[in-house]
Motif scaffolding. Structure first.
Motif, PDB file in Angstrom:
ATOM      1  N   THR A   1      -1.212  -7.636  -1.028  1.00 19.94           N
ATOM      2  CA  THR A   1      -1.828  -6.423  -1.107  1.00 19.94           C
ATOM      3  C   THR A   1      -1.426  -5.181  -1.846  1.00 19.94           C
ATOM      4  O   THR A   1      -0.382  -4.617  -1.716  1.00 19.94           O
ATOM      5  N   LEU A   2      -2.174  -4.802  -2.845  1.00 16.76           N
ATOM      6  CA  LEU A   2      -1.453  -4.038  -4.100  1.00 16.76           C
ATOM      7  C   LEU A   2      -2.596  -2.779  -4.411  1.00 16.76           C
ATOM      8  O   LEU A   2      -2.608  -2.378  -5.594  1.00 16.76           O
ATOM      9  N   ASP A   3      -3.565  -2.665  -3.541  1.00 19.11           N
ATOM     10  CA  ASP A   3      -4.794  -1.873  -3.598  1.00 19.11           C
ATOM     11  C   ASP A   3      -4.317  -0.398  -3.814  1.00 19.11           C
ATOM     12  O   ASP A   3      -3.395   0.053  -3.000  1.00 19.11           O
ATOM     13  N   GLY A   4      -4.507   0.082  -5.051  1.00 19.84           N
ATOM     14  CA  GLY A   4      -4.219   1.661  -5.243  1.00 19.84           C
ATOM     15  C   GLY A   4      -2.685   1.672  -5.789  1.00 19.84           C
ATOM     16  O   GLY A   4      -2.389   3.098  -6.090  1.00 19.84           O
ATOM     17  N   VAL A   5      -1.981   0.575  -5.744  1.00 19.44           N
ATOM     18  CA  VAL A   5      -0.470   0.836  -6.057  1.00 19.44           C
ATOM     19  C   VAL A   5      -0.649   1.177  -7.467  1.00 19.44           C
ATOM     20  O   VAL A   5      -1.082   0.763  -8.251  1.00 19.44           O
ATOM     21  N   ARG A   6       0.606   1.995  -7.813  1.00 15.92           N
ATOM     22  CA  ARG A   6       0.796   2.419  -9.062  1.00 15.92           C
ATOM     23  C   ARG A   6       1.675   1.540  -9.720  1.00 15.92           C
ATOM     24  O   ARG A   6       3.054   1.463  -9.382  1.00 15.92           O
ATOM     25  N   LEU A   7       1.464   1.018 -10.893  1.00 22.77           N
ATOM     26  CA  LEU A   7       2.366  -0.053 -11.429  1.00 22.77           C
ATOM     27  C   LEU A   7       2.291   0.257 -12.933  1.00 22.77           C
ATOM     28  O   LEU A   7       2.728  -0.883 -13.862  1.00 22.77           O
ATOM     29  N   ARG A   8       2.389   1.462 -13.350  1.00 26.63           N
ATOM     30  CA  ARG A   8       2.248   1.787 -14.772  1.00 26.63           C
ATOM     31  C   ARG A   8       3.505   1.602 -15.488  1.00 26.63           C
ATOM     32  O   ARG A   8       4.562   1.766 -15.054  1.00 26.63           O
ATOM     33  N   ASN A   9       3.381   1.034 -16.684  1.00 30.84           N
ATOM     34  CA  ASN A   9       4.488   0.637 -17.511  1.00 30.84           C
ATOM     35  C   ASN A   9       5.456  -0.464 -16.965  1.00 30.84           C
ATOM     36  O   ASN A   9       6.616  -0.605 -17.304  1.00 30.84           O
ATOM     37  N   ALA A  10       4.883  -0.970 -15.836  1.00 26.34           N
ATOM     38  CA  ALA A  10       5.812  -2.153 -15.357  1.00 26.34           C
ATOM     39  C   ALA A  10       5.863  -3.485 -16.165  1.00 26.34           C
ATOM     40  O   ALA A  10       5.006  -3.728 -16.661  1.00 26.34           O
ATOM     41  N   GLU A  11       7.215  -4.090 -15.951  1.00 25.40           N
ATOM     42  CA  GLU A  11       7.303  -5.273 -16.381  1.00 25.40           C
ATOM     43  C   GLU A  11       7.058  -6.416 -15.361  1.00 25.40           C
ATOM     44  O   GLU A  11       7.546  -6.683 -14.434  1.00 25.40           O
ATOM     45  N   LEU A  12       5.639  -6.917 -15.568  1.00 23.98           N
ATOM     46  CA  LEU A  12       5.211  -7.964 -14.991  1.00 23.98           C
ATOM     47  C   LEU A  12       4.901  -9.184 -15.693  1.00 23.98           C
ATOM     48  O   LEU A  12       4.126 -10.194 -14.876  1.00 23.98           O
ATOM     49  N   GLY A  13       5.478  -9.581 -16.769  1.00 20.20           N
ATOM     50  CA  GLY A  13       5.683 -10.753 -17.456  1.00 20.20           C
ATOM     51  C   GLY A  13       5.727 -12.125 -16.556  1.00 20.20           C
ATOM     52  O   GLY A  13       6.715 -11.990 -15.845  1.00 20.20           O
TER      53      GLY A  13
ATOM     54  N   SER B   1       0.651  -1.190   0.027  1.00 20.71           N
ATOM     55  CA  SER B   1      -0.009  -0.047  -0.178  1.00 20.71           C
ATOM     56  C   SER B   1       0.652   1.291  -0.166  1.00 20.71           C
ATOM     57  O   SER B   1       1.962   1.419   0.743  1.00 20.71           O
ATOM     58  N   GLY B   2       0.608   2.130  -0.633  1.00 25.67           N
ATOM     59  CA  GLY B   2       1.194   3.566  -0.851  1.00 25.67           C
ATOM     60  C   GLY B   2       2.336   3.510  -1.772  1.00 25.67           C
ATOM     61  O   GLY B   2       2.823   4.551  -1.899  1.00 25.67           O
ATOM     62  N   ALA B   3       2.773   2.449  -2.302  1.00 22.37           N
ATOM     63  CA  ALA B   3       3.764   2.335  -3.396  1.00 22.37           C
ATOM     64  C   ALA B   3       3.553   3.067  -4.661  1.00 22.37           C
ATOM     65  O   ALA B   3       2.509   2.696  -5.339  1.00 22.37           O
ATOM     66  N   ASP B   4       4.597   3.398  -5.408  1.00 22.92           N
ATOM     67  CA  ASP B   4       4.642   3.700  -6.732  1.00 22.92           C
ATOM     68  C   ASP B   4       5.725   2.931  -7.607  1.00 22.92           C
ATOM     69  O   ASP B   4       6.790   3.349  -7.222  1.00 22.92           O
ATOM     70  N   LEU B   5       5.244   1.998  -8.213  1.00 25.44           N
ATOM     71  CA  LEU B   5       6.251   1.091  -8.574  1.00 25.44           C
ATOM     72  C   LEU B   5       6.329   0.972  -9.999  1.00 25.44           C
ATOM     73  O   LEU B   5       6.709   0.271 -10.945  1.00 25.44           O
ATOM     74  N   SER B   6       5.875   2.377 -10.714  1.00 16.65           N
ATOM     75  CA  SER B   6       5.700   2.460 -12.008  1.00 16.65           C
ATOM     76  C   SER B   6       6.816   2.378 -12.789  1.00 16.65           C
ATOM     77  O   SER B   6       8.106   2.615 -12.398  1.00 16.65           O
ATOM     78  N   GLY B   7       6.990   1.529 -13.884  1.00 20.67           N
ATOM     79  CA  GLY B   7       8.373   1.463 -14.718  1.00 20.67           C
ATOM     80  C   GLY B   7       9.319   0.453 -14.246  1.00 20.67           C
ATOM     81  O   GLY B   7      10.370   0.262 -15.067  1.00 20.67           O
ATOM     82  N   LEU B   8       8.974  -0.556 -13.048  1.00 19.25           N
ATOM     83  CA  LEU B   8      10.053  -1.332 -12.446  1.00 19.25           C
ATOM     84  C   LEU B   8      10.031  -2.521 -13.340  1.00 19.25           C
ATOM     85  O   LEU B   8       9.001  -2.978 -14.007  1.00 19.25           O
ATOM     86  N   GLU B   9      11.365  -3.264 -13.474  1.00 20.17           N
ATOM     87  CA  GLU B   9      11.581  -4.469 -13.984  1.00 20.17           C
ATOM     88  C   GLU B   9      11.179  -5.455 -12.598  1.00 20.17           C
ATOM     89  O   GLU B   9      11.660  -5.646 -11.595  1.00 20.17           O
ATOM     90  N   LEU B  10       9.874  -6.125 -12.971  1.00 23.30           N
ATOM     91  CA  LEU B  10       9.228  -7.047 -11.939  1.00 23.30           C
ATOM     92  C   LEU B  10       8.988  -8.573 -12.611  1.00 23.30           C
ATOM     93  O   LEU B  10       7.977  -9.074 -12.386  1.00 23.30           O
ATOM     94  N   LEU B  11       9.796  -8.833 -13.792  1.00 23.56           N
ATOM     95  CA  LEU B  11       9.567  -9.855 -14.274  1.00 23.56           C
ATOM     96  C   LEU B  11       9.530 -11.167 -13.565  1.00 23.56           C
ATOM     97  O   LEU B  11      10.608 -11.499 -13.006  1.00 23.56           O
ATOM     98  N   GLY B  12       8.446 -11.993 -13.754  1.00 26.55           N
ATOM     99  CA  GLY B  12       8.417 -13.185 -12.965  1.00 26.55           C
ATOM    100  C   GLY B  12       8.146 -12.872 -11.250  1.00 26.55           C
ATOM    101  O   GLY B  12       8.377 -14.168 -10.643  1.00 26.55           O
ATOM    102  N   ALA B  13       7.824 -11.674 -10.721  1.00 27.49           N
ATOM    103  CA  ALA B  13       7.509 -11.569  -9.599  1.00 27.49           C
ATOM    104  C   ALA B  13       6.694 -12.457  -8.865  1.00 27.49           C
ATOM    105  O   ALA B  13       5.571 -12.875  -9.532  1.00 27.49           O
ATOM    106  N   SER B  14       6.888 -12.745  -7.659  1.00 32.82           N
ATOM    107  CA  SER B  14       5.922 -13.876  -6.746  1.00 32.82           C
ATOM    108  C   SER B  14       4.931 -12.882  -5.891  1.00 32.82           C
ATOM    109  O   SER B  14       5.623 -12.437  -4.979  1.00 32.82           O
ATOM    110  N   LEU B  15       3.801 -12.641  -6.267  1.00 31.60           N
ATOM    111  CA  LEU B  15       2.949 -11.674  -5.516  1.00 31.60           C
ATOM    112  C   LEU B  15       1.577 -12.327  -5.027  1.00 31.60           C
ATOM    113  O   LEU B  15       0.686 -11.491  -5.098  1.00 31.60           O
TER     114      LEU B  15
END
Length: 220
Positions: A68-80, A50-64
């Motif tokens: 809780t990611l409510d309201g989190v910014r993940l714009r243009n992030a790599e979540l493949g 909560s409260g995070a802005d993770l936009s544009g980050l490399e998160l390939l293969g992340a285990s989530l």
């Protein structure tokens, strides 16, 4: 080819929770500087971002899973290939995010923003995507069986080609917006409002045409 953020300095805002912040910092510190190196798994299962802005980050293969990611910014992030099973993404902003081959079974992403998101070959079965904004999303080979898309904005989205059609088996789609949606999909789809109403084949084809998406083709 996009360049994704790989350092602490690339984080817009860190999560408020200390454990989530520690996990993110450890992951970023382990990332190689260049895109060719081995990408470690981001271990974020069950953590509160909560409260995070993770936009544009490399998160390939992340285990989530169950995170809780409510309201989190993940714009243009790599979540493949990310695993978001049973995660809470209510109101999260994933506009432009890459989610190819992501696993989101039973996640709660109500009111999330997925404008221009790449969801090709993702698996989001039994997910709650009510009122999501999926305008222009890429959904080729997506598997959304049993997912709730009621009230979602699917205007201009692409359901894939004839050999890459989206699987919408028993998806709930009442009150969704579909103008200018294109591509191929398979049903049946539940279009009922107060009670289930499954349509498939020619009936479903006409339903899409009546809802502003005559270029959507339904596979029998």
């Amino acid at each position: 080819m996009r360049n994704f953020g790989r350092t602490r300095g690339d984080v817009g805002t860190f999560p408020r929770d200390a454990n989530a912040r520690q996990a993110l910092e450890a992951y970023l510190d382990a990332l190689p500087e260049g895109p060719e190196g081995f990408i470690p798994c981001f271990e974020g299962d069950g953590l509160d971002f909560s409260g995070a802005d993770l936009s544009g980050l490399e998160l390939l293969g992340a285990s989530l899973d169950e995170a809780t990611l409510d309201g989190v910014r993940l714009r243009n992030a790599e979540l493949g290939r990310a695993s978001l099973i049973a995660a809470s993404l209510r109101g999260a902003d994933l506009s432009g995010a890459l989610l190819r081959k992501a696993q989101g079974r039973a996640c709660d992403a109500r009111n999330a923003l997925l404008v221009d998101a790449d969801l090709r070959t993702c698996e989001f079965e039994e997910a709650d995507l009510r009122n999501c904004d999926l305008r222009r999303a890429k959904l080729a080979n997506a598997w959304l069986a049993g997912t709730d898309l009621r009230g979602a904005d699917l205007r201009g989205c692409d359901f894939g080609g004839r050999s890459t059609s989206a699987g919408l088996f028993e998806v709930r789609m009442a009150d969704s917006r579909l103008d200018r949606a294109t591509g191929h999909l398979s049903g049946p789809i539940d279009v009922g409002t107060s009670s289930p109403r499954l349509l498939d084949g020619d009936d479903l084809q006409r339903w899409f045409a009546d809802h502003g998406a005559p270029e959507v083709e339904v596979h029998n």
